[in-house]
Design a protein around this motif. Sequence first.
Motif, PDB file in Angstrom:
ATOM      1  N   LEU A 138      11.859   3.139  -3.363  1.00 51.53           N
ATOM      2  CA  LEU A 138      12.458   2.856  -4.764  1.00 51.53           C
ATOM      3  C   LEU A 138      12.507   1.580  -5.002  1.00 51.53           C
ATOM      4  CD1 LEU A 138      15.414   5.590  -4.234  1.00 51.53           C
ATOM      5  CD2 LEU A 138      13.277   5.821  -5.531  1.00 51.53           C
ATOM      6  N   PHE A 139      12.931   0.586  -4.555  1.00 56.82           N
ATOM      7  CA  PHE A 139      12.860  -0.893  -4.690  1.00 56.82           C
ATOM      8  C   PHE A 139      11.507  -1.376  -4.925  1.00 56.82           C
ATOM      9  CE2 PHE A 139      11.770  -5.140  -2.889  1.00 56.82           C
ATOM     10  CZ  PHE A 139      12.442  -5.799  -3.698  1.00 56.82           C
ATOM     11  N   SER A 140      10.473  -0.876  -4.392  1.00 56.67           N
ATOM     12  CA  SER A 140       9.074  -1.370  -4.504  1.00 56.67           C
ATOM     13  C   SER A 140       8.492  -0.851  -5.934  1.00 56.67           C
ATOM     14  CB  SER A 140       7.913  -0.926  -3.518  1.00 56.67           C
ATOM     15  OG  SER A 140       7.762   0.843  -3.512  1.00 56.67           O
ATOM     16  N   ARG A 141       8.976  -0.027  -6.557  1.00 55.14           N
ATOM     17  CA  ARG A 141       8.927   0.411  -8.021  1.00 55.14           C
ATOM     18  C   ARG A 141       9.939  -0.214  -9.033  1.00 55.14           C
ATOM     19  NH1 ARG A 141       6.784   3.539  -4.430  1.00 55.14           N
ATOM     20  NH2 ARG A 141       5.200   4.880  -4.680  1.00 55.14           N
ATOM     21  N   ARG A 142      11.139  -0.407  -8.549  1.00 57.18           N
ATOM     22  CA  ARG A 142      12.150  -0.936  -9.437  1.00 57.18           C
ATOM     23  C   ARG A 142      12.959  -1.954  -8.675  1.00 57.18           C
ATOM     24  NH1 ARG A 142      12.981   3.481 -13.228  1.00 57.18           N
ATOM     25  NH2 ARG A 142      10.908   4.247 -13.795  1.00 57.18           N
ATOM     26  N   ARG A 167       3.107  -6.478  -3.355  1.00 56.66           N
ATOM     27  CA  ARG A 167       4.245  -5.397  -2.845  1.00 56.66           C
ATOM     28  C   ARG A 167       4.320  -5.346  -1.627  1.00 56.66           C
ATOM     29  NH1 ARG A 167       4.904  -1.123  -8.182  1.00 56.66           N
ATOM     30  NH2 ARG A 167       2.948  -1.578  -8.876  1.00 56.66           N
ATOM     31  N   VAL A 168       5.429  -5.271  -0.741  1.00 58.84           N
ATOM     32  CA  VAL A 168       5.780  -4.608   0.451  1.00 58.84           C
ATOM     33  C   VAL A 168       5.936  -3.142  -0.004  1.00 58.84           C
ATOM     34  CG1 VAL A 168       7.462  -4.771   2.420  1.00 58.84           C
ATOM     35  CG2 VAL A 168       6.718  -6.646   1.212  1.00 58.84           C
ATOM     36  N   LEU A 169       5.400  -2.248   0.967  1.00 55.20           N
ATOM     37  CA  LEU A 169       5.513  -0.883   0.786  1.00 55.20           C
ATOM     38  C   LEU A 169       6.400  -0.289   2.351  1.00 55.20           C
ATOM     39  CD1 LEU A 169       2.111   0.409  -0.523  1.00 55.20           C
ATOM     40  CD2 LEU A 169       4.343  -0.513  -1.897  1.00 55.20           C
ATOM     41  N   SER A 170       6.882   0.764   1.943  1.00 59.25           N
ATOM     42  CA  SER A 170       7.418   1.399   3.159  1.00 59.25           C
ATOM     43  C   SER A 170       6.427   2.179   3.847  1.00 59.25           C
ATOM     44  CB  SER A 170       8.504   2.335   2.878  1.00 59.25           C
ATOM     45  OG  SER A 170       8.858   3.176   3.899  1.00 59.25           O
ATOM     46  N   PRO A 171       6.355   2.174   5.258  1.00 59.60           N
ATOM     47  CA  PRO A 171       5.334   3.088   5.814  1.00 59.60           C
ATOM     48  C   PRO A 171       5.431   4.494   5.309  1.00 59.60           C
ATOM     49  CG  PRO A 171       6.441   1.626   7.388  1.00 59.60           C
ATOM     50  CD  PRO A 171       7.362   1.381   5.996  1.00 59.60           C
ATOM     51  N   PHE A 172       6.356   4.876   4.934  1.00 60.18           N
ATOM     52  CA  PHE A 172       6.523   6.290   4.327  1.00 60.18           C
ATOM     53  C   PHE A 172       6.496   6.318   2.920  1.00 60.18           C
ATOM     54  CE2 PHE A 172       9.075   6.059   8.169  1.00 60.18           C
ATOM     55  CZ  PHE A 172       8.397   6.826   9.063  1.00 60.18           C
ATOM     56  N   ASP A 173       5.601   5.407   2.172  1.00 55.73           N
ATOM     57  CA  ASP A 173       5.628   5.392   0.740  1.00 55.73           C
ATOM     58  C   ASP A 173       4.657   6.613   0.312  1.00 55.73           C
ATOM     59  OD1 ASP A 173       5.932   3.204  -1.729  1.00 55.73           O
ATOM     60  OD2 ASP A 173       4.144   4.673  -2.067  1.00 55.73           O
ATOM     61  N   PRO A 174       4.997   7.284  -0.603  1.00 52.37           N
ATOM     62  CA  PRO A 174       4.066   8.474  -1.056  1.00 52.37           C
ATOM     63  C   PRO A 174       2.494   8.170  -1.073  1.00 52.37           C
ATOM     64  CG  PRO A 174       5.998   8.230  -2.637  1.00 52.37           C
ATOM     65  CD  PRO A 174       6.049   7.044  -1.637  1.00 52.37           C
ATOM     66  N   ILE A 175       2.218   6.956  -1.364  1.00 47.28           N
ATOM     67  CA  ILE A 175       0.523   6.765  -1.407  1.00 47.28           C
ATOM     68  C   ILE A 175       0.072   6.456   0.091  1.00 47.28           C
ATOM     69  CG2 ILE A 175       0.915   5.823  -3.676  1.00 47.28           C
ATOM     70  CD1 ILE A 175      -0.276   3.117  -2.377  1.00 47.28           C
ATOM     71  N   LEU A 176       1.273   6.530   1.091  1.00 42.97           N
ATOM     72  CA  LEU A 176       0.763   6.226   2.475  1.00 42.97           C
ATOM     73  C   LEU A 176       0.853   7.432   3.371  1.00 42.97           C
ATOM     74  CD1 LEU A 176       1.562   2.666   2.868  1.00 42.97           C
ATOM     75  CD2 LEU A 176      -0.796   3.532   2.509  1.00 42.97           C
ATOM     76  N   ARG A 177       1.823   8.186   2.843  1.00 43.61           N
ATOM     77  CA  ARG A 177       2.456   9.266   3.639  1.00 43.61           C
ATOM     78  C   ARG A 177       1.427  10.077   4.226  1.00 43.61           C
ATOM     79  NH1 ARG A 177       6.292  10.825   0.067  1.00 43.61           N
ATOM     80  NH2 ARG A 177       4.661  12.162  -0.961  1.00 43.61           N
ATOM     81  N   ASP A 178       0.313  10.833   3.414  1.00 40.41           N
ATOM     82  CA  ASP A 178      -0.920  11.149   3.895  1.00 40.41           C
ATOM     83  C   ASP A 178      -1.874  10.111   4.753  1.00 40.41           C
ATOM     84  OD1 ASP A 178      -3.557  12.281   4.694  1.00 40.41           O
ATOM     85  OD2 ASP A 178      -3.292  13.920   3.029  1.00 40.41           O
TER      86      ASP A 178
END
Length: 403
Positions: A60-64, A291-302
């Motif tokens: 959520l932080f990576s977007r807002r 942007r730093v993304l979570s390893p579980f970000d929606p664009i990386l989850r798959d």
Amino acid sequence: MALRRLDNRAARALFMDRHALLERPSGNAKGADLLELIQRLGFVQLDSINTVARAHDMILFSRRPSYRARNLSRLYEQDRVLFEHWTHDAAVIPMAFYPHWHLRFQRDAALLKSRWKNWRRDGFEQQFESVLTHIRDHGPVSSSDVGKDEKKGSGGWWDWHPSKTALEFLWRSGALAVVGRHGFQKRYDLTERVIETHLCPGNLPCDAEQTVDWLCNAALDRLGFATSGELAAFWDTVSASEAREWVKHALIKGHAEEIEVTCADGRARKVITRPEWPDPTNLPPAPGRMRVLSPFDPILRDRNRAERLFDFHYRIEVFVPAPKRKYGYYVFPLLEGDKMVGRIDMKAHRDQDVLRVTALWPERGVRWTDARTRRLEAELDRVRRFTGLTRIEFVGKWLKDPV
């Protein structure tokens, strides 16, 4: 007739647009605005690892960037406009979607009852009534509040004591609801105390065909384009055969069209998309900031989809012995514009009030310029403020060669 084709850049743009990554990271991140963002994503995966911040908070932080963890807790634990359940993993999901989870409750009940007889210690089914009675009489509980006279195992999921297994089963099958977490430990209550009565299982008919239709439509809307397998995997409730059948009928009805997308390696892949969506080449360019993304970000989850679209091979190494890790325990992907440009190993040392960066690996073909370093430093400063730390520290020769 030849299929319409999206080149790789256009495919990435459409996928990122669906996941709120094409617009500039800004805006309100609480209340109705935060709920709208989560509805747009579909759900936000929960994860306990907290090397910098928990996965759901990073997503959520990576977007807002104005987002703070208490904003999600309020929606979930006080306003009750989110509920926690399972997709491919534990997640918070908009309460408006709750009626579509009745099918999941039924399927989990059948699946877990047979699966857990083999995987877990015996006796959990005999604890259903005593667990429900305890919660009815004493209110919400965590797993440590039940089964106190039962032998405790190693703590691993495969060795839960029977009452903890009963709690999880009753939650997964809809009799209990999670009302929040304390120290990331779930607290359970009777569903009828948490969910509005007319939405509770048993008070709303479960139509499997309508649910599958909703789930496949909602998955396609959030993926932008997909195979039937990707539609089934998005919520992880629809079966592969149900998704294939849904795609067949969606094409016949004109609710979807078959196209080809070009993967990062140049190969073409057949998928379906919405015929009415605008040409993704007309979408705005992705913001150039890093942007730093979570390893579980929606664009990386798959992971496979991320590799096909972004040429970004990513695997979590949490369970890999340290000497065998290629990168690190919990490494964060770096997004710049519409490209994955690297991954960074860092940790929030709260006892020392510092965000410490130990390594950064650029992706192959990415030249790490001074301008990129400045964009990285600007993003890390945002992360530092988000985590409440005072300073950032780069350790030794932190900039590595691509692996």
